[in-house]
Design a protein around this motif. Structure first.
Motif, PDB file in Angstrom:
ATOM      1  N   ASN A   1       0.966  -1.228   0.096  1.00 54.72           N
ATOM      2  CA  ASN A   1      -0.026  -0.178   0.005  1.00 54.72           C
ATOM      3  C   ASN A   1       0.924   1.350  -0.026  1.00 54.72           C
ATOM      4  OD1 ASN A   1      -1.698   2.238   0.661  1.00 54.72           O
ATOM      5  ND2 ASN A   1      -3.193   0.625   1.801  1.00 54.72           N
ATOM      6  N   LEU A   2       1.189   1.754  -1.212  1.00 53.01           N
ATOM      7  CA  LEU A   2       2.110   2.760  -1.337  1.00 53.01           C
ATOM      8  C   LEU A   2       1.700   4.104  -0.508  1.00 53.01           C
ATOM      9  CD1 LEU A   2       3.424   2.390  -4.841  1.00 53.01           C
ATOM     10  CD2 LEU A   2       4.396   1.792  -2.843  1.00 53.01           C
ATOM     11  N   ILE A   3       0.252   4.392  -0.580  1.00 53.62           N
ATOM     12  CA  ILE A   3      -0.278   5.586   0.078  1.00 53.62           C
ATOM     13  C   ILE A   3       0.080   5.646   1.505  1.00 53.62           C
ATOM     14  CG2 ILE A   3      -2.356   6.938   0.577  1.00 53.62           C
ATOM     15  CD1 ILE A   3      -3.602   5.836  -2.197  1.00 53.62           C
ATOM     16  N   ASN A   4      -0.398   4.264   2.023  1.00 50.74           N
ATOM     17  CA  ASN A   4       0.097   4.179   3.575  1.00 50.74           C
ATOM     18  C   ASN A   4       1.546   4.334   3.678  1.00 50.74           C
ATOM     19  OD1 ASN A   4      -2.627   3.963   3.916  1.00 50.74           O
ATOM     20  ND2 ASN A   4      -2.411   1.630   4.605  1.00 50.74           N
ATOM     21  N   LEU A   5       2.421   3.750   3.006  1.00 51.17           N
ATOM     22  CA  LEU A   5       3.934   3.812   3.322  1.00 51.17           C
ATOM     23  C   LEU A   5       4.030   5.150   2.928  1.00 51.17           C
ATOM     24  CD1 LEU A   5       6.209   1.851   3.611  1.00 51.17           C
ATOM     25  CD2 LEU A   5       6.599   1.868   1.075  1.00 51.17           C
ATOM     26  N   ARG A   6       3.669   6.003   2.020  1.00 50.07           N
ATOM     27  CA  ARG A   6       4.063   7.562   2.071  1.00 50.07           C
ATOM     28  C   ARG A   6       3.557   8.046   3.307  1.00 50.07           C
ATOM     29  NH1 ARG A   6       1.373   8.586  -2.419  1.00 50.07           N
ATOM     30  NH2 ARG A   6       2.934   7.743  -3.740  1.00 50.07           N
ATOM     31  N   GLN A   7       2.707   7.835   3.819  1.00 49.83           N
ATOM     32  CA  GLN A   7       2.203   8.653   5.105  1.00 49.83           C
ATOM     33  C   GLN A   7       3.202   8.156   6.506  1.00 49.83           C
ATOM     34  OE1 GLN A   7      -1.881   7.272   5.518  1.00 49.83           O
ATOM     35  NE2 GLN A   7      -2.732   9.063   4.206  1.00 49.83           N
TER      36      GLN A   7
ATOM     37  N   GLU B   1       9.287  11.919   8.965  1.00 51.27           N
ATOM     38  CA  GLU B   1       9.751  13.294   8.606  1.00 51.27           C
ATOM     39  C   GLU B   1       9.571  14.348   9.524  1.00 51.27           C
ATOM     40  OE1 GLU B   1      12.305  15.899   6.459  1.00 51.27           O
ATOM     41  OE2 GLU B   1      11.995  13.875   6.048  1.00 51.27           O
ATOM     42  N   ARG B   2       8.065  14.392   9.972  1.00 43.89           N
ATOM     43  CA  ARG B   2       7.484  15.336  10.867  1.00 43.89           C
ATOM     44  C   ARG B   2       8.159  15.074  12.156  1.00 43.89           C
ATOM     45  NH1 ARG B   2       2.736  13.933   8.522  1.00 43.89           N
ATOM     46  NH2 ARG B   2       2.007  12.647  10.474  1.00 43.89           N
ATOM     47  N   LYS B   3       8.036  13.874  12.642  1.00 40.76           N
ATOM     48  CA  LYS B   3       8.641  13.352  14.022  1.00 40.76           C
ATOM     49  C   LYS B   3       7.892  13.870  15.250  1.00 40.76           C
ATOM     50  CE  LYS B   3      13.623  13.333  12.090  1.00 40.76           C
ATOM     51  NZ  LYS B   3      14.852  13.516  12.477  1.00 40.76           N
ATOM     52  N   THR B   4       6.991  14.772  14.971  1.00 39.47           N
ATOM     53  CA  THR B   4       6.402  15.153  16.149  1.00 39.47           C
ATOM     54  C   THR B   4       5.603  14.225  17.106  1.00 39.47           C
ATOM     55  OG1 THR B   4       6.255  17.370  15.490  1.00 39.47           O
ATOM     56  CG2 THR B   4       4.991  17.226  17.338  1.00 39.47           C
ATOM     57  N   GLU B   5       4.545  13.444  16.058  1.00 45.07           N
ATOM     58  CA  GLU B   5       3.775  12.347  16.452  1.00 45.07           C
ATOM     59  C   GLU B   5       4.822  11.370  17.232  1.00 45.07           C
ATOM     60  OE1 GLU B   5       1.545  12.207  13.157  1.00 45.07           O
ATOM     61  OE2 GLU B   5      -0.158  13.163  14.089  1.00 45.07           O
ATOM     62  N   LEU B   6       5.721  10.802  16.475  1.00 44.15           N
ATOM     63  CA  LEU B   6       6.486   9.734  16.712  1.00 44.15           C
ATOM     64  C   LEU B   6       7.298  10.152  18.005  1.00 44.15           C
ATOM     65  CD1 LEU B   6       7.606   6.934  15.882  1.00 44.15           C
ATOM     66  CD2 LEU B   6       9.401   8.218  14.692  1.00 44.15           C
ATOM     67  N   LEU B   7       7.562  11.294  18.235  1.00 42.30           N
ATOM     68  CA  LEU B   7       8.006  11.680  19.509  1.00 42.30           C
ATOM     69  C   LEU B   7       7.216  11.426  20.600  1.00 42.30           C
ATOM     70  CD1 LEU B   7      10.454  12.803  21.318  1.00 42.30           C
ATOM     71  CD2 LEU B   7       9.850  15.029  20.652  1.00 42.30           C
ATOM     72  N   ARG B   8       6.117  11.950  20.271  1.00 49.05           N
ATOM     73  CA  ARG B   8       5.051  11.735  21.548  1.00 49.05           C
ATOM     74  C   ARG B   8       4.736  10.391  21.785  1.00 49.05           C
ATOM     75  NH1 ARG B   8       0.921  14.093  18.590  1.00 49.05           N
ATOM     76  NH2 ARG B   8       1.626  15.962  19.114  1.00 49.05           N
ATOM     77  N   LEU B   9       4.969   9.576  20.859  1.00 51.35           N
ATOM     78  CA  LEU B   9       4.676   8.005  21.117  1.00 51.35           C
ATOM     79  C   LEU B   9       5.749   7.470  21.821  1.00 51.35           C
ATOM     80  CD1 LEU B   9       2.978   5.348  20.422  1.00 51.35           C
ATOM     81  CD2 LEU B   9       4.127   5.159  18.374  1.00 51.35           C
TER      82      LEU B   9
ATOM     83  N   ILE C   1       5.486  -2.179  23.870  1.00 56.98           N
ATOM     84  CA  ILE C   1       4.882  -2.680  22.344  1.00 56.98           C
ATOM     85  C   ILE C   1       3.475  -2.174  22.182  1.00 56.98           C
ATOM     86  CG2 ILE C   1       4.560  -4.558  20.960  1.00 56.98           C
ATOM     87  CD1 ILE C   1       6.095  -6.327  22.604  1.00 56.98           C
ATOM     88  N   PHE C   2       3.629  -1.287  20.986  1.00 63.78           N
ATOM     89  CA  PHE C   2       2.315  -0.873  20.378  1.00 63.78           C
ATOM     90  C   PHE C   2       2.061  -1.731  19.336  1.00 63.78           C
ATOM     91  CE2 PHE C   2       4.335   2.720  22.625  1.00 63.78           C
ATOM     92  CZ  PHE C   2       3.552   3.245  23.302  1.00 63.78           C
ATOM     93  N   ILE C   3       0.708  -2.361  19.024  1.00 63.75           N
ATOM     94  CA  ILE C   3       0.466  -2.980  17.934  1.00 63.75           C
ATOM     95  C   ILE C   3      -0.669  -2.456  17.206  1.00 63.75           C
ATOM     96  CG2 ILE C   3      -0.266  -5.384  17.101  1.00 63.75           C
ATOM     97  CD1 ILE C   3       0.946  -6.257  19.753  1.00 63.75           C
ATOM     98  N   GLY C   4      -0.373  -2.189  15.916  1.00 60.06           N
ATOM     99  CA  GLY C   4      -1.459  -1.706  15.240  1.00 60.06           C
ATOM    100  C   GLY C   4      -2.091  -0.238  15.736  1.00 60.06           C
ATOM    101  N   GLU C   5      -3.458  -0.317  15.872  1.00 53.51           N
ATOM    102  CA  GLU C   5      -4.323   0.808  16.444  1.00 53.51           C
ATOM    103  C   GLU C   5      -3.835   1.343  17.782  1.00 53.51           C
ATOM    104  OE1 GLU C   5      -8.489  -1.582  17.513  1.00 53.51           O
ATOM    105  OE2 GLU C   5      -8.054  -0.175  15.650  1.00 53.51           O
TER     106      GLU C   5
ATOM    107  N   GLY D   1      -2.318   4.819  18.569  1.00 52.64           N
ATOM    108  CA  GLY D   1      -3.350   6.013  18.347  1.00 52.64           C
ATOM    109  C   GLY D   1      -3.208   6.765  17.300  1.00 52.64           C
ATOM    110  N   LEU D   2      -2.311   6.396  16.351  1.00 52.06           N
ATOM    111  CA  LEU D   2      -1.695   6.922  15.109  1.00 52.06           C
ATOM    112  C   LEU D   2      -2.264   6.055  13.819  1.00 52.06           C
ATOM    113  CD1 LEU D   2       1.738   8.045  15.877  1.00 52.06           C
ATOM    114  CD2 LEU D   2      -0.317   9.529  16.077  1.00 52.06           C
ATOM    115  N   ASN D   3      -3.244   6.410  13.079  1.00 49.67           N
ATOM    116  CA  ASN D   3      -3.981   5.913  12.051  1.00 49.67           C
ATOM    117  C   ASN D   3      -2.589   5.533  10.928  1.00 49.67           C
ATOM    118  OD1 ASN D   3      -6.380   6.200  12.948  1.00 49.67           O
ATOM    119  ND2 ASN D   3      -6.780   7.972  11.662  1.00 49.67           N
ATOM    120  N   THR D   4      -1.744   6.097  11.038  1.00 47.97           N
ATOM    121  CA  THR D   4      -0.534   5.922  10.220  1.00 47.97           C
ATOM    122  C   THR D   4       0.090   4.536  10.502  1.00 47.97           C
ATOM    123  OG1 THR D   4      -0.175   8.264   9.763  1.00 47.97           O
ATOM    124  CG2 THR D   4       1.559   6.779   9.119  1.00 47.97           C
TER     125      THR D   4
END
Length: 341
Positions: free
Chosen positions: A244-250, A256-264, A276-280, A283-286
């Motif tokens: 799924n290239l759309i999901n991979l791009r997201q 790249e943004r890193k803000t949401e990843l840092l919060r996680l 361990i965070f699995i899937g949903e 809290g991030l749809n990406t």
């Protein structure tokens, strides 16, 4: 609540799916589960597991694949952890030796990516607030003021202020003198705490300018933390993600943004060991198709950051978890030093 038979079949199903990437049918389960069950009995158990939301049957196959919830049950209750290979452990120990914190963090991110073939992520230790030596205001045009910070170590930081009114040169000098007199040599957090009431009660029209300068300074010179990401391109080799290239791009946008990843990553700072965070669960749809395995690392017993990997939910958890765990322990050891009493 799963009985022993259901647990054995779920464990076998997840392990076979992780290994082969193909939906798992009753014949495969009969061969690998070690249970003396008929195909009909196995199908009945699979139907129960599907009703519980632990497995799902793709439309194109009679076999089943685990859901995020199924992976969670597997990881929490059924996983058989594998010891880290000696070569991998030696590589970690040889490259995560005491050095500058920045090099240790960079090496950890690189090693996590190399050893797991996923994306290695490290939330860096939070940078302490920087003290300032001097503040200056320079009028650029009407309602546009350049704010200049000179830090205690001589670094110069500029910030553009858009003001509600125009200020004269003498007003800008007055505001700078006030802040330099009260705060030079200290962090702007400390200045803000001390002057909060005074600025609020100050009737002078330069109070709002000084307040804006303090806020801008806190953002520029205040505590800061970043995320180092290495090996994102490894995820292009994951059939589960690259389909799924759309999901991979997201996902790449998230890196790249890193803000949401840092919060996680910071959510797991207080965890004891691996989280361990699995899937949903992230809290991030990406990251719905991903698992994030993290562990906090310390300096002299105090947690200062988190490291881990991001990969597809179909990953060899029994191998990746020890890699993350041992890397966090070795980083903690490399960053720590004997405390003098």
């Amino acid at each position: 609540m799963l009985n022993d038979r259901a647990q054995r079949l779920l464990k076998t199903l997840v392990e076979r799916y992780i290994a082969d990437g193909q939906p798992v049918g009753s014949r495969t389960l009969s061969m690998h589960s070690g249970l003396d069950l008929s195909s009909a009995s196995i199908r009945n158990v699979l139907a129960d597991l599907e009703n519980m939301g632990l497995v799902i049957s793709p439309h194109t196959s009679a076999g089943r694949v685990p859901t995020a919830r199924g992976y969670r049950v597997f990881v929490d209750n059924l996983l058989t952890m594998q010891p880290l290979e000696q070569a991998a452990r030696q590589q970690l120990e040889s490259e995560l030796h005491p050095d500058s914190p920045q090099r240790i963090v960079s090496a950890a991110s690189q090693l996590l990516a190399e050893l797991t073939h996923f994306a290695g992520v490290v939330a860096t230790p939070e940078r302490a607030s920087v003290a300032f030596r001097q503040i200056e205001f320079l009028r650029l045009s009407e309602k546009r003021v350049l704010l200049i910070f000179v830090t205690a170590d001589g670094d110069v930081q500029n910030h553009l202020l858009l003001t509600e009114r125009d200020y004269t040169a003498s007003e800008l000098i007055e505001a700078a003198n006030f802040l330099n007199h009260h705060g030079a040599g200290r962090s702007l957090e400390a200045v803000a705490r001390e002057l909060e009431g005074e600025l609020r009660n100050l009737q002078s029209h330069i109070a709002s300018l000084m307040g804006a300068a303090i806020v801008a300074g806190q953002n520029t010179l205040g505590p800061r933390q970043s995320v180092m990401v290495t090996g994102e391109k490894n995820l292009l080799n994951s059939d589960d993600l690259s389909a799924n290239l759309i999901n991979l791009r997201q996902l790449f946008d998230l890196f790249e943004r890193k803000t949401e990843l840092l919060r996680l990553l910071n959510l797991s700072r207080e965890a004891h060991g691996v989280h361990i965070f699995i899937g949903e669960e992230s809290g991030l749809n990406t990251l719905d198709g991903c698992s994030v395995i993290t562990a906090p690392y310390q300096i002299n017993g105090q947690v200062v950051g988190t490291l881990g990997v991001v990969g597809p939910t179909r990953m060899a958890y029994e191998r990746v978890i020890p890699i993350v765990d041992i890397t966090a322990r070795l980083v903690s050891s490399a960053l720590s030093y004997p405390v003098e009493h």
